[in-house]
Design a protein around this motif. Structure first.
Motif, short mmCIF file in Angstrom:
data_model
loop_
_atom_site.label_atom_id
_atom_site.label_comp_id
_atom_site.label_asym_id
_atom_site.label_seq_id
_atom_site.Cartn_x
_atom_site.Cartn_y
_atom_site.Cartn_z
N UNK A 115 -3.15 -7.73 9.19
CA UNK A 115 -2.86 -7.28 7.84
C UNK A 115 -1.93 -8.29 7.18
N UNK A 116 -2.12 -8.52 5.89
CA UNK A 116 -1.24 -9.41 5.14
C UNK A 116 -0.30 -8.58 4.29
N UNK A 117 0.98 -8.97 4.27
CA UNK A 117 2.02 -8.17 3.63
C UNK A 117 2.79 -9.01 2.62
N UNK A 118 3.09 -8.41 1.47
CA UNK A 118 3.86 -9.09 0.43
C UNK A 118 4.94 -8.14 -0.07
N UNK A 119 6.21 -8.55 0.11
CA UNK A 119 7.33 -7.74 -0.37
C UNK A 119 7.70 -8.10 -1.81
N UNK B 70 -2.76 -5.90 2.48
CA UNK B 70 -4.20 -6.10 2.35
C UNK B 70 -4.87 -5.59 3.62
N UNK B 71 -6.15 -5.27 3.52
CA UNK B 71 -6.84 -4.84 4.73
C UNK B 71 -7.11 -3.36 4.73
N UNK B 72 -8.26 -3.00 5.25
CA UNK B 72 -8.69 -1.61 5.23
C UNK B 72 -8.07 -0.78 6.34
N UNK C 53 -1.83 2.15 10.47
CA UNK C 53 -0.73 1.43 11.07
C UNK C 53 0.62 2.09 10.83
N UNK C 54 1.43 2.16 11.90
CA UNK C 54 2.85 2.44 11.70
C UNK C 54 3.48 1.19 11.10
N UNK D 177 1.75 -3.90 12.73
CA UNK D 177 2.25 -2.60 13.12
C UNK D 177 3.61 -2.70 13.82
N UNK D 178 4.30 -1.57 13.90
CA UNK D 178 5.53 -1.46 14.68
C UNK D 178 5.40 -0.23 15.56
#
Length: 125
Positions: A2-6, A25-27, A32-33, A99-100
């Protein structure tokens, strides 16, 4: 992955508030946690808070309990961190991660964790 943008960081006086957002992004987002980490100058990256995939379970480190609130909107693929009563010691670069894993005793990243680019939060005294 997954791509993440803060977004949403900035400069605020002690006692003030900020709201961070993390767009993913991503389905598979809804499966995900997710969590927030922070890294202050000269210190190691620190786990701050996490939320499970459905949003009905959360964890906070003691130093932010009662001041920070993590939430997510799976329809918008976005996670949030509402930070109130900010203190100078909250100053750091904040990263979202997924994920975490987390339990009632704490949380951490895993080998497959993706990270955002980070957003600076500065709290002046």
């Amino acid at each position: 992955q997954v791509q993440l943008v803060e977004s949403g960081g900035g400069l605020v006086q002690a006692g003030g508030s900020l709201r961070l957002s993390c767009a993913a992004s991503g389905r598979i987002f809804f499966r995900l946690n997710m969590g927030w980490f922070r890294q202050a100058p000269g210190k190691e990256r620190e786990f701050v808070t996490a939320i499970n995939y459905s949003g009905d379970s959360t964890y906070y480190i003691d130093s932010v309990k009662g001041r920070f609130t993590i939430s997510r909107d799976n329809a918008k693929n976005t996670m949030y961190l509402q930070m109130n009563s900010l203190k100078p010691e909250d100053t750091a670069v904040y990263y979202c991660a997924a994920p975490v894993v987390f339990t009632q005793d704490g949380g951490r990243a895993v080998d497959l964790t993706s990270w955002g680019q980070g957003t600076q939060v500065t709290v002046s005294s």
